[in-house]
Design a protein around this motif. Structure first.
Motif, PDB file in Angstrom:
ATOM      1  N   ALA A 158      48.559  -2.806  53.552  1.00  0.00           N
ATOM      2  CA  ALA A 158      48.692  -2.352  52.172  1.00  0.00           C
ATOM      3  C   ALA A 158      48.504  -0.844  52.053  1.00  0.00           C
ATOM      4  O   ALA A 158      48.971  -0.232  51.106  1.00  0.00           O
ATOM      5  CB  ALA A 158      47.695  -3.074  51.282  1.00  0.00           C
ATOM      6  N   PRO A 195      49.667   2.613  52.770  1.00  0.00           N
ATOM      7  CA  PRO A 195      50.960   3.111  53.214  1.00  0.00           C
ATOM      8  C   PRO A 195      50.865   3.770  54.592  1.00  0.00           C
ATOM      9  O   PRO A 195      50.061   4.679  54.794  1.00  0.00           O
ATOM     10  CB  PRO A 195      51.333   4.135  52.147  1.00  0.00           C
ATOM     11  CG  PRO A 195      50.526   3.772  50.965  1.00  0.00           C
ATOM     12  CD  PRO A 195      49.289   3.135  51.471  1.00  0.00           C
ATOM     13  N   ALA A 245      39.936  -4.067  49.212  1.00  0.00           N
ATOM     14  CA  ALA A 245      39.934  -3.328  50.472  1.00  0.00           C
ATOM     15  C   ALA A 245      40.797  -2.083  50.344  1.00  0.00           C
ATOM     16  O   ALA A 245      40.444  -1.005  50.821  1.00  0.00           O
ATOM     17  CB  ALA A 245      40.448  -4.217  51.597  1.00  0.00           C
ATOM     18  N   LEU A 246      41.918  -2.268  49.670  1.00  0.00           N
ATOM     19  CA  LEU A 246      42.835  -1.143  49.482  1.00  0.00           C
ATOM     20  C   LEU A 246      42.156  -0.005  48.727  1.00  0.00           C
ATOM     21  O   LEU A 246      42.217   1.158  49.139  1.00  0.00           O
ATOM     22  CB  LEU A 246      44.046  -1.635  48.707  1.00  0.00           C
ATOM     23  CG  LEU A 246      45.092  -0.587  48.380  1.00  0.00           C
ATOM     24  CD1 LEU A 246      45.857  -0.235  49.619  1.00  0.00           C
ATOM     25  CD2 LEU A 246      46.024  -1.092  47.316  1.00  0.00           C
ATOM     26  N   ILE A 275      39.581   1.635  51.047  1.00  0.00           N
ATOM     27  CA  ILE A 275      40.151   2.410  52.147  1.00  0.00           C
ATOM     28  C   ILE A 275      40.774   3.693  51.618  1.00  0.00           C
ATOM     29  O   ILE A 275      40.545   4.780  52.142  1.00  0.00           O
ATOM     30  CB  ILE A 275      41.183   1.571  52.916  1.00  0.00           C
ATOM     31  CG1 ILE A 275      40.454   0.467  53.681  1.00  0.00           C
ATOM     32  CG2 ILE A 275      41.984   2.446  53.868  1.00  0.00           C
ATOM     33  CD1 ILE A 275      41.359  -0.431  54.458  1.00  0.00           C
ATOM     34  N   ILE A 276      41.552   3.560  50.560  1.00  0.00           N
ATOM     35  CA  ILE A 276      42.232   4.760  50.051  1.00  0.00           C
ATOM     36  C   ILE A 276      41.223   5.770  49.532  1.00  0.00           C
ATOM     37  O   ILE A 276      41.339   6.974  49.779  1.00  0.00           O
ATOM     38  CB  ILE A 276      43.257   4.383  48.981  1.00  0.00           C
ATOM     39  CG1 ILE A 276      44.418   3.699  49.670  1.00  0.00           C
ATOM     40  CG2 ILE A 276      43.746   5.608  48.239  1.00  0.00           C
ATOM     41  CD1 ILE A 276      45.497   3.272  48.755  1.00  0.00           C
ATOM     42  N   VAL A 330      39.632   7.326  52.634  1.00  0.00           N
ATOM     43  CA  VAL A 330      40.587   8.177  53.356  1.00  0.00           C
ATOM     44  C   VAL A 330      40.742   9.508  52.639  1.00  0.00           C
ATOM     45  O   VAL A 330      40.705  10.580  53.253  1.00  0.00           O
ATOM     46  CB  VAL A 330      41.943   7.455  53.494  1.00  0.00           C
ATOM     47  CG1 VAL A 330      43.051   8.439  53.788  1.00  0.00           C
ATOM     48  CG2 VAL A 330      41.870   6.417  54.595  1.00  0.00           C
ATOM     49  N   MET A 369      39.698  13.069  53.969  1.00  0.00           N
ATOM     50  CA  MET A 369      40.791  14.009  54.144  1.00  0.00           C
ATOM     51  C   MET A 369      40.411  15.401  53.668  1.00  0.00           C
ATOM     52  O   MET A 369      40.642  16.386  54.354  1.00  0.00           O
ATOM     53  CB  MET A 369      41.978  13.518  53.352  1.00  0.00           C
ATOM     54  CG  MET A 369      43.252  14.150  53.761  1.00  0.00           C
ATOM     55  SD  MET A 369      44.543  13.584  52.688  1.00  0.00           S
ATOM     56  CE  MET A 369      44.401  14.800  51.424  1.00  0.00           C
ATOM     57  N   LEU A 376      40.798  18.006  56.894  1.00  0.00           N
ATOM     58  CA  LEU A 376      42.062  18.689  57.134  1.00  0.00           C
ATOM     59  C   LEU A 376      41.887  20.191  57.273  1.00  0.00           C
ATOM     60  O   LEU A 376      41.106  20.802  56.551  1.00  0.00           O
ATOM     61  CB  LEU A 376      43.036  18.397  55.996  1.00  0.00           C
ATOM     62  CG  LEU A 376      43.551  16.975  55.957  1.00  0.00           C
ATOM     63  CD1 LEU A 376      44.670  16.867  54.961  1.00  0.00           C
ATOM     64  CD2 LEU A 376      44.022  16.540  57.327  1.00  0.00           C
ATOM     65  N   LEU A 401      54.123  11.253  46.933  1.00  0.00           N
ATOM     66  CA  LEU A 401      53.056  11.200  47.935  1.00  0.00           C
ATOM     67  C   LEU A 401      53.206  12.333  48.946  1.00  0.00           C
ATOM     68  O   LEU A 401      52.241  13.032  49.271  1.00  0.00           O
ATOM     69  CB  LEU A 401      53.077   9.846  48.653  1.00  0.00           C
ATOM     70  CG  LEU A 401      52.015   9.665  49.726  1.00  0.00           C
ATOM     71  CD1 LEU A 401      50.634   9.631  49.109  1.00  0.00           C
ATOM     72  CD2 LEU A 401      52.248   8.406  50.537  1.00  0.00           C
ATOM     73  N   VAL A 429      50.538  15.335  49.590  1.00  0.00           N
ATOM     74  CA  VAL A 429      49.843  15.588  50.853  1.00  0.00           C
ATOM     75  C   VAL A 429      50.012  17.056  51.248  1.00  0.00           C
ATOM     76  O   VAL A 429      49.059  17.717  51.656  1.00  0.00           O
ATOM     77  CB  VAL A 429      50.356  14.658  51.973  1.00  0.00           C
ATOM     78  CG1 VAL A 429      49.791  15.093  53.316  1.00  0.00           C
ATOM     79  CG2 VAL A 429      49.949  13.231  51.692  1.00  0.00           C
ATOM     80  N   ARG A 453      47.691  19.025  49.084  1.00  0.00           N
ATOM     81  CA  ARG A 453      46.291  18.604  49.046  1.00  0.00           C
ATOM     82  C   ARG A 453      45.903  18.209  47.635  1.00  0.00           C
ATOM     83  O   ARG A 453      44.812  18.476  47.173  1.00  0.00           O
ATOM     84  CB  ARG A 453      45.359  19.734  49.513  1.00  0.00           C
ATOM     85  CG  ARG A 453      45.688  20.308  50.844  1.00  0.00           C
ATOM     86  CD  ARG A 453      45.180  19.412  51.959  1.00  0.00           C
ATOM     87  NE  ARG A 453      45.303  20.060  53.254  1.00  0.00           N
ATOM     88  CZ  ARG A 453      46.339  19.928  54.074  1.00  0.00           C
ATOM     89  NH1 ARG A 453      47.357  19.167  53.736  1.00  0.00           N
ATOM     90  NH2 ARG A 453      46.362  20.538  55.234  1.00  0.00           N
ATOM     91  N   ILE A 505      47.577  11.914  45.529  1.00  0.00           N
ATOM     92  CA  ILE A 505      47.625  11.125  46.760  1.00  0.00           C
ATOM     93  C   ILE A 505      47.013   9.755  46.493  1.00  0.00           C
ATOM     94  O   ILE A 505      47.582   8.720  46.834  1.00  0.00           O
ATOM     95  CB  ILE A 505      46.835  11.813  47.893  1.00  0.00           C
ATOM     96  CG1 ILE A 505      47.455  13.153  48.226  1.00  0.00           C
ATOM     97  CG2 ILE A 505      46.801  10.930  49.138  1.00  0.00           C
ATOM     98  CD1 ILE A 505      46.675  13.931  49.259  1.00  0.00           C
ATOM     99  N   ALA A 514      49.209   6.436  46.633  1.00  0.00           N
ATOM    100  CA  ALA A 514      48.879   5.452  47.656  1.00  0.00           C
ATOM    101  C   ALA A 514      48.474   4.133  47.008  1.00  0.00           C
ATOM    102  O   ALA A 514      48.881   3.062  47.446  1.00  0.00           O
ATOM    103  CB  ALA A 514      47.765   5.980  48.548  1.00  0.00           C
ATOM    104  N   MET A 568      51.597   2.409  45.644  1.00  0.00           N
ATOM    105  CA  MET A 568      52.394   1.819  46.724  1.00  0.00           C
ATOM    106  C   MET A 568      51.737   0.550  47.247  1.00  0.00           C
ATOM    107  O   MET A 568      52.392  -0.464  47.452  1.00  0.00           O
ATOM    108  CB  MET A 568      52.493   2.799  47.876  1.00  0.00           C
ATOM    109  CG  MET A 568      53.540   3.841  47.699  1.00  0.00           C
ATOM    110  SD  MET A 568      53.382   4.926  49.118  1.00  0.00           S
ATOM    111  CE  MET A 568      55.031   5.456  49.288  1.00  0.00           C
ATOM    112  N   GLY A 569      50.427   0.620  47.474  1.00  0.00           N
ATOM    113  CA  GLY A 569      49.715  -0.527  48.003  1.00  0.00           C
ATOM    114  C   GLY A 569      49.768  -1.703  47.042  1.00  0.00           C
ATOM    115  O   GLY A 569      50.048  -2.833  47.445  1.00  0.00           O
TER     116      GLY A 569
END
Lengths: 266, 324, 519
Positions: free
Chosen positions: A116, A118, B22-23, B26-27, B30, B34, B38, B275, B279, B282, B287, B291, B294-295
């Motif tokens: 899920a 991307p 979870a999505l 995680i996002i 992340v 990031m 970065l 997206l 990115v 920044r 983002i 994301a 999309m998820g």
């Protein structure tokens, strides 16, 4: 089931094609003997001819020499990316179907969560961490590809692990390693053999796609995906340029599909 | 029967709900990492995206950093984002200053248009080709399907897109070349995406239909006097539908995120495009927003597919066999 | 009654034939209106409503106006300000606004509204932040006064820049952020879909002549190939920023006209004059002598005239100095210079007296697609001359960042010297005593600084002006704080149905008001 003659012929053709591509990638650079980075702006965009079989690019570099070098680098790195996706994918897949229960459910959930997120985001982030480094792109790709291996391995190994042969082996007191080696691996090998090159091709195309949005270009190293981007603007003026890397990739995929025959995975 | 069915549905929904959570986690993480990991100066990146390469500079970057309070400790920004998320507020784009919800709604609508059209086109092209290939293995349709699959597997989407543009927009003048808010601009990008998906669908439906045709149910149907065509229609196709749906479940991800190239080629204002730009810039809230959408889109598609599979195949209703 | 065009009819037939199912999923095709809007496509996306961000798109579309305009050679021209004068000491400027000017919401353009817009435009990167402004205030209904702390000649030029565009009071939130674009130009916005699309139509409140083109649609499309095919298929009427390969194709096909104009943008190599070997002027000269500019111009830009023999292109009247010796390739002189500097050429490249190999990194960015391509050619040409240079392609912001933290070595950029019509402002920013983000790094010259100060202060007659410009450009040419590579030409595909198209060399306007459809 006995193989028909035409099916065998197709498999042999596929194998031959793959061997040819491998030879081209391994021996091509030495045989052609032209430096792929030597420019000659006066010879920009020459059509295919005696001195440059595939013509020259906008810098006047020999496309044949560049394709040969690119084949080596790209196919090698793409296979590497595919392998590094396959290893965790297969391991988790087998573990899931072996252990079942809570562990399996946990792993499936992890895979679902990863799917899920991307994959593009992962690849872009890795590209941003180490700009211009190919390894970063391939790690990003590997991270987004492993789920496919997990799903396939898990689905394929479940019937084997729960099948009569494995039960018999276990009853006879053979260890886990033996079961893995004798029963699971042989069943997985053909699947992986077809899946690996396909994801390698996918990796090359993914790199081309990234180049298209301006990520991951690193002149002057020849790389198939990046070459597609470099040649793309000349699609109408010098169509043979973009045709060269695409044809190489088409041959690669064709070889794999012929070799895989009916057992192929999609 | 009905109680096992409801429990199967409940399991399905529960699984997707966990996926959504979870999505989110995680996002969120992340994006948080990031910002920290970065290389490159965030204020400078945002300034470059806002003002373009002619105006990006130290003065612009420090003005941006001040306006957006980029010097704040990270945990503070992180907590604020979490708080916003709980209130279902995705924040504002650091580049354009617009609300992310608003921006995403615009992009998501465009992406959804494209994805649905692509899906329908791909099924219209791929499924008949696959069935025809399966009915006569080695025949013309089979050869075409193989060629189709091989060539499309190895052709970058931008090349396919430009060829279609040349043929359909420039040469025949049937369709507009790129997005411009007039009607008809959807067809070319959808076709470009659909061809790739159709090739895969043709291959998978071919093997699924062949397997189904060889199944005992079909053998029996034929022995009972049904013609080949009737056996195909009544028994083989429903059986073959399952692997095809499973394939779509995995590859729909292509429709949600694989569209970046096509979006950029056809100037389609979709989520992938947003997206990528975010990115580069920044632009963390965008983002996160892109994301997330999309998820969620991906999970929604899969939920629909799961429901379809559940409806078609009674075996799926047994607990513990919810995915394969 | 609107009759569907044959084109639209075919489209609808196609749609009807077997694709009925799809119609459910997609917005229905609309019947073509009798006169379709003029479609402009370019690569510039609308990144926000702030004047400093995408203001240039709105000024180019003639939705908003600036206080002043500029003629093709950069001299100021009346726009919202009908007249202006400066006090003898150069510290006070007075502007008289055009009496009939109205915003699109029908409110008159007052000096208060102008002062509000201008004051908001003073934060970086708005160009007004370059000027030593003390105050901007209204002194009457239509009178505006700007006070300076020191004389600043390019002020008129800054006031012609899109970041100083004048918006109606209704455009702003209380905080000063722009909520919507309400300008005073001949066109008003009818639909805005950032980042891809704007639609405009003629404003009823404009006090000038009514333009012939009633409706305009602007679109951003990232790829040059897309833009060129949009023009070729007749979808777009004006396609900006075409790449050399697309222009070659369009010229061959002949279905559209190509208009072009040289713009004051130069592809330059920025360099850090304090970085190891680059301290040595001879190394900088040698790097320049290694470059085959005509080769790059011919093969990569497809336009031999674009090889830069000096910083400023010949079209920039008053700034191009034909008497300067042209920059060119000379491998023999290069070797001689390097040897004089104590460098020795080994197999890997040039080494200094300590035997240290000269290794350099060239940074560039892909926003302008020609830059990475040119970087590739430079890398090979330098390699041939014994310079080991690696290329890294990143974000445009990385270059000012590297300039600021001193990590810059070489950077390839395309610098626009007419960001505001008078190049003085940009040059003063780039070559001042501290250098500039896109100009000199760790290099400054008393001569250049002095010449720039005199140009900025103003009050020069024609001969003095020319003399100071010559001093400045001569110094830049001799000391190479940056190395010019090639000039730039704006190429636009123009539909054959359009008449009266002219291109603005300063890229300030699409000049829509002069266009009309062919009968």
């Amino acid at each position: 089931m006995p193989e028909t003659f035409s099916a065998r012929l197709a498999r042999h053709c596929g194998l031959g094609l793959l061997i040819l591509i491998a030879c081209f990638a391994l021996l091509g650079p030495a045989l052609i003997g032209i430096d792929p980075a030597t420019q000659s702006l006066g010879d920009s965009l020459l059509p295919p001819g005696a001195s440059h079989w595939l013509g020259t690019d906008v810098y006047g570099r020999s496309v044949l020499a560049r394709i040969a070098h690119a084949a080596q680098l790209s196919l090698g790195l793409a296979l590497l990316a595919a392998l590094s996706a396959a290893l965790p994918g297969v391991l988790t897949g087998v573990t899931a179907s072996w252990c079942g229960g809570r562990i399996e459910r946990g792993l499936v959930m992890l895979a679902d969560a990863c799917m899920a997120v991307p994959g593009l985001l992962l690849v872009l982030l890795f590209a941003a961490i180490a700009p211009g480094q190919y390894w970063a792109l391939y790690i990003g790709l590997a991270l987004s590809l492993w789920v496919e291996y997990f799903r396939v391995t898990r689905a394929a190994s479940r019937p084997i692990l729960h099948g009569d042969a494995v039960q018999a082996s276990r009853l006879l007191g053979f260890g886990k390693l033996y079961v893995l080696r004798r029963h699971v691996l042989p069943a997985l090998t053909p699947l992986l053999a077809t899946l690996l090159p396909l994801s390698a091709a996918q990796a090359v195309l993914a790199l081309a796609a990234l180049g298209f949005i301006g990520v991951g270009l690193q002149p002057p190293t020849p790389e198939l995906g990046v070459m597609m981007i470099e040649f793309f603007p000349f699609y109408s003026e010098a169509p043979w340029l973009i045709a060269a890397p695409v044809t190489l990739l088409i041959l690669l995929v064709l070889g794999m599909m012929l070799l895989a025959g009916d057992k192929e995975l999609t | 029967m009905s109680s096992t069915q409801t429990s199967a549905w409940r399991g399905l929904l529960l699984r997707r709900a966990i996926q959504v959570l979870a999505l989110l986690l995680i996002i969120g993480s992340v994006c948080f990492l990031m910002v920290r990991a970065l290389p490159g100066d965030m204020a400078m990146r945002i300034a470059a995206s806002r003002y373009g390469y002619d105006f990006v500079g130290s003065a612009a970057a420090s003005a941006v950093a001040q306006e957006l309070q980029l010097q704040r400790p990270l945990w503070q920004a992180w907590l604020e984002w979490l708080g916003q998320l709980l209130r279902l507020d995705l924040g504002q784009s650091l580049v354009s200053g617009e609300a992310v919800w608003h921006e995403m709604a615009h992009h998501l609508a465009a992406s959804l248009d494209l994805a649905v059209t692509t899906l329908i086109l791909a099924m219209l092209i791929g499924l008949p080709l696959g069935v025809a290939a399966a009915v006569r293995p080695g025949g013309v349709a089979d050869r075409i399907a193989l060629l189709f699959a091989v060539v499309l597997r190895a052709t970058p989407a931008f090349l396919l897109g430009i060829l279609l543009m040349l043929l359909l927009a420039v040469h025949w003048g049937m369709l507009p070349a790129a997005h411009d808010d007039q009607g008809g601009t959807l067809w070319l990008p959808a076709l470009t995406l659909a061809l790739g998906l159709a090739a895969g669908l043709a291959r998978i439906s071919r093997s699924a239909v062949r397997e189904a045709l060889a199944s005992p149910a079909c053998e029996f149907a034929r022995s009972k006097g049904l013609s080949d065509f009737q056996a195909l229609l009544r028994h083989a196709l429903p059986l073959a539908a399952l692997p095809v749906l499973a394939y779509l479940g995995v590859h729909l991800v292509l429709l949600v995120e694989g569209t970046v190239v096509v979006e950029s080629l056809f100037a389609w204002p979709g989520v992938g495009h947003a997206l990528v730009h975010a990115v580069f810039a920044r632009d963390v809230p965008v983002i996160q927003g892109a994301a997330l959408s999309m998820g969620l889109l991906f999970i929604l598609f899969n939920l629909l597919l799961d429901a379809l599979m559940l409806a078609i195949d009674p075996r799926q209703r047994k607990p513990g066999a919810s995915d394969a | 009654m609107t009759q569907p065009e044959p084109d639209g009819l075919r489209r609808r037939l196609l749609q009807g034939a077997g694709l009925g199912a799809l119609a459910l999923a997609c917005p229905p095709l609309r019947a073509q209106p009798a006169v379709k809007p003029l479609l402009i496509v370019s690569s510039w996306e609308i990144s926000g409503l702030a004047p400093a961000a995408s203001g240039y798109i709105f000024t180019r579309l003639q939705v908003t106006e600036t206080l002043l305009d500029a003629q093709d050679d950069g001299t100021p021209k009346a726009a919202l300000a009908a007249s202006w004068k400066v006090s003898p000491d150069g510290l006070e400027w007075h502007f008289e606004l055009r009496p009939g000017a109205r915003f699109h919401d029908a409110s008159p353009v007052t000096a208060q509204a102008v002062a509000r817009s201008l004051n908001l435009a003073r934060t970086p990167p708005g160009v007004l932040s370059m000027a030593p402004i003390r105050s901007i205030e209204a002194t009457g209904e239509k009178q505006l006064r700007i006070r300076l702390s020191s004389p600043y000649m390019p002020l008129l030029s800054l006031l012609a820049h899109s970041s100083t565009m004048i918006l109606a009071p209704a455009s702003f939130e209380a905080s000063g952020t722009v909520r919507e674009i309400v300008g005073s130009g001949p066109y008003r916005i009818s639909k805005l879909e950032a980042p891809h699309q704007v639609e405009t139509r003629v404003s009823e409140h404009y006090d000038g002549p009514r333009p012939a083109i009633a409706e305009v649609r602007y679109m951003a499309a990232g790829r040059a190939e897309t833009r060129s095919l949009m023009a070729e298929s007749g979808q777009a009427d004006l396609a900006y920023n075409l790449d050399p390969a697309s222009i070659t194709r369009l010229r061959q096909r002949g279905s559209v006209n190509i208009a072009s104009v040289t713009v004051p943008r130069t592809v330059v190599i920025n360099l850090n004059a304090a970085f190891s070997g680059l301290k040595d002027l001879r190394v900088r000269q040698a790097l320049s002598l290694a470059i085959d500019r005509p080769g790059i111009a011919r093969a990569l830009l497809r336009d031999p005239e674009l090889a830069a023999s000096q910083l400023m292109p010949p079209t920039l009247a008053g700034w191009h100095d034909a008497s300067l010796p042209p920059l060119q390739r000379d491998p023999v002189a290069l070797k001689q210079l390097m040897r004089e500097g104590g460098w020795t050429l080994g197999t890997e490249g040039w080494r200094d007296t300590q035997g240290q190999l000269l290794r350099l990194k060239l940074q560039t960015f892909p926003d302008r697609p020609e830059l990475p391509v040119i970087a590739g050619a430079l890398q090979a040409q330098w390699r041939e001359a014994g310079f080991a240079v690696s290329v890294s392609i990143g974000n445009s912001g990385d270059i000012p960042l590297a300039h600021r933290d001193g990590s810059l070595q070489l950077a390839l950029a395309a610098r626009n010297y007419a960001i505001v019509p008078d190049p003085t402002a940009t040059l003063a920013q780039d070559f001042g005593p501290q250098g500039g983000d896109w100009g000199a790094t760790n290099w400054s010259s008393p001569v250049a600084v002095d010449a720039l100060q005199r140009l900025v202060r103003g009050g020069l007659d024609k001969a003095q002006l020319a003399a100071q410009r010559k001093r400045l450009l001569q110094t830049l040419h001799d000391e190479l704080p940056l190395i010019p590579v090639c000039w730039y030409r704006q190429n636009v595909a123009v539909s054959k149905r359009l008449e009266g198209v002219s291109l603005d060399p300063l890229e300030r306007s699409f000049r829509l008001t002069g266009m009309r459809w062919k009968a």
